[in-house]
Design an enzyme around this catalytic site. Structure first.
Site, short mmCIF file in Angstrom:
data_model
loop_
_atom_site.label_atom_id
_atom_site.label_comp_id
_atom_site.label_asym_id
_atom_site.label_seq_id
_atom_site.Cartn_x
_atom_site.Cartn_y
_atom_site.Cartn_z
N LYS A 3 1.75 -44.58 1.01
CA LYS A 3 1.51 -43.08 0.74
C LYS A 3 2.74 -42.15 1.15
O LYS A 3 3.79 -42.70 1.87
CB LYS A 3 0.29 -42.95 1.51
CG LYS A 3 -1.23 -43.73 1.10
CD LYS A 3 -2.24 -43.17 1.76
CE LYS A 3 -3.27 -43.98 1.47
NZ LYS A 3 -4.81 -43.50 2.12
N TYR A 43 -8.65 -41.66 -6.82
CA TYR A 43 -9.55 -41.59 -5.81
C TYR A 43 -10.82 -40.81 -6.18
O TYR A 43 -11.68 -40.32 -5.54
CB TYR A 43 -9.20 -40.81 -4.57
CG TYR A 43 -8.23 -41.60 -3.63
CD1 TYR A 43 -8.70 -42.46 -2.95
CD2 TYR A 43 -6.82 -41.15 -3.07
CE1 TYR A 43 -7.96 -43.41 -2.38
CE2 TYR A 43 -6.17 -41.77 -2.45
CZ TYR A 43 -6.73 -42.90 -1.93
OH TYR A 43 -6.17 -43.73 -0.98
N ASN A 106 -2.40 -41.29 6.09
CA ASN A 106 -2.56 -42.52 6.96
C ASN A 106 -1.85 -43.77 6.29
O ASN A 106 -2.04 -44.86 6.63
CB ASN A 106 -3.91 -42.86 7.27
CG ASN A 106 -4.67 -43.17 5.74
OD1 ASN A 106 -4.04 -43.12 4.72
ND2 ASN A 106 -6.12 -43.42 5.97
N HIS A 109 -2.46 -47.48 1.74
CA HIS A 109 -4.08 -47.54 1.07
C HIS A 109 -4.09 -49.24 0.73
O HIS A 109 -3.11 -49.79 0.42
CB HIS A 109 -4.01 -46.85 -0.26
CG HIS A 109 -5.04 -47.62 -1.37
ND1 HIS A 109 -6.23 -47.30 -1.02
CD2 HIS A 109 -4.88 -48.28 -2.25
CE1 HIS A 109 -7.04 -48.01 -2.11
NE2 HIS A 109 -6.31 -48.59 -2.80
N GLU A 120 -6.73 -51.03 -9.90
CA GLU A 120 -5.75 -50.47 -9.25
C GLU A 120 -4.45 -51.05 -9.72
O GLU A 120 -3.38 -50.40 -9.89
CB GLU A 120 -5.97 -50.01 -7.89
CG GLU A 120 -7.02 -49.39 -7.50
CD GLU A 120 -7.48 -49.50 -5.87
OE1 GLU A 120 -6.96 -50.16 -5.30
OE2 GLU A 120 -8.53 -48.77 -5.72
P1 ATP Z 1 -7.95 -46.12 1.37
O1 ATP Z 1 -8.85 -46.13 0.03
O2 ATP Z 1 -6.84 -44.92 1.00
O3 ATP Z 1 -7.21 -47.54 1.44
P2 ATP Z 1 -9.83 -46.27 3.34
O4 ATP Z 1 -10.68 -47.44 2.43
O5 ATP Z 1 -9.53 -46.78 4.40
O6 ATP Z 1 -8.52 -45.59 2.67
P3 ATP Z 1 -11.30 -44.22 2.38
O7 ATP Z 1 -12.77 -43.86 2.87
O8 ATP Z 1 -11.56 -44.84 0.85
O9 ATP Z 1 -10.75 -44.86 3.43
O10 ATP Z 1 -10.84 -42.98 2.12
C1 ATP Z 1 -9.71 -42.56 1.34
C2 ATP Z 1 -8.63 -41.99 1.84
O11 ATP Z 1 -9.06 -40.63 1.92
C3 ATP Z 1 -8.19 -42.21 3.22
O12 ATP Z 1 -7.25 -43.47 3.50
C4 ATP Z 1 -7.64 -40.95 3.74
O13 ATP Z 1 -6.33 -40.76 3.36
C5 ATP Z 1 -8.53 -39.91 3.32
N1 ATP Z 1 -9.49 -39.66 3.94
C6 ATP Z 1 -10.69 -40.57 4.21
N2 ATP Z 1 -11.66 -39.87 5.09
C7 ATP Z 1 -10.83 -38.45 5.29
C8 ATP Z 1 -11.44 -37.48 6.18
N3 ATP Z 1 -12.52 -37.37 6.76
N4 ATP Z 1 -10.39 -36.40 6.15
C9 ATP Z 1 -9.42 -36.15 5.23
N5 ATP Z 1 -8.92 -37.51 4.62
C10 ATP Z 1 -9.78 -38.44 4.51
MG MG Z 2 -10.90 -46.72 0.35
#
Ligand code: ATP
Ligand code: MG
Length: 132
Positions: A3, A43, A106, A109, A120
């Protein structure tokens, strides 16, 4: 996908090293940038979440490095390798623990199912890039 925060912070190299050291093979890789609309499509599952607009702005703020990776049991093993969504809660030694800035920024992904991994992969790469 590495990211924007991790690409900007200069962590692409060590992240790719950690991925390869864990036994993943890189099938396809590139450096690119998403428009806010692209980020929204990627997303789309989170469209109703309060953080969606901020997430799209962040994901389109700078370059990303999408990759297609191959390994036995890849989805589960990769999610273990990257750690919890919130780096503050991620296990020691995971990619998010080592390299992420925050819950939103973070670092990386990982696809959450084989089905979404295929969707994807096609989002970022052509058939030729995936099979060449
Ligand atoms: P990813 O899909 O990016 O691998 P993940 O599956 O661990 O991450 P998801 O719940 O799918 O988490 O959330 C997608 C992304 O949205 C997260 O990786 C983060 O960048 C962002 N995100 C998730 N929760 C929050 C939140 N509460 N506040 C801000 N950003 C968030
Ligand atoms: Mg996710």
């Amino acid at each position: 996908m590495i990211k924007p925060d991790a690409v900007t912070d200069g962590f692409s190299g060590p992240i790719i090293q950690q991925i390869e050291d864990a036994g993943f093979r890189i099938v396809a890789i590139k450096k690119t940038k998403l428009s806010p609309e692209d980020a929204g499509r990627f997303y789309a599952v989170h469209a109703e979440r309060p953080f969606f607009q901020s997430l799209c702005d962040y994901m389109s703020s700078s370059h990303i490095i999408p990759m297609v990776l191959e390994k036995e049991n890849a989805v589960e093993e990769f999610r273990t390798l990257i750690g919890s969504t919130n780096p503050a809660q991620a296990a020691e030694g995971t990619i998010r623990k080592r390299f992420a800035r925050s819950l939103e920024s973070n670092a990386i992904h990982g696809s959450d199912s084989d089905e979404n991994a295929a969707i994807e992969s096609n989002f970022f790469f052509t058939e030729q890039e995936l099979n060449g």
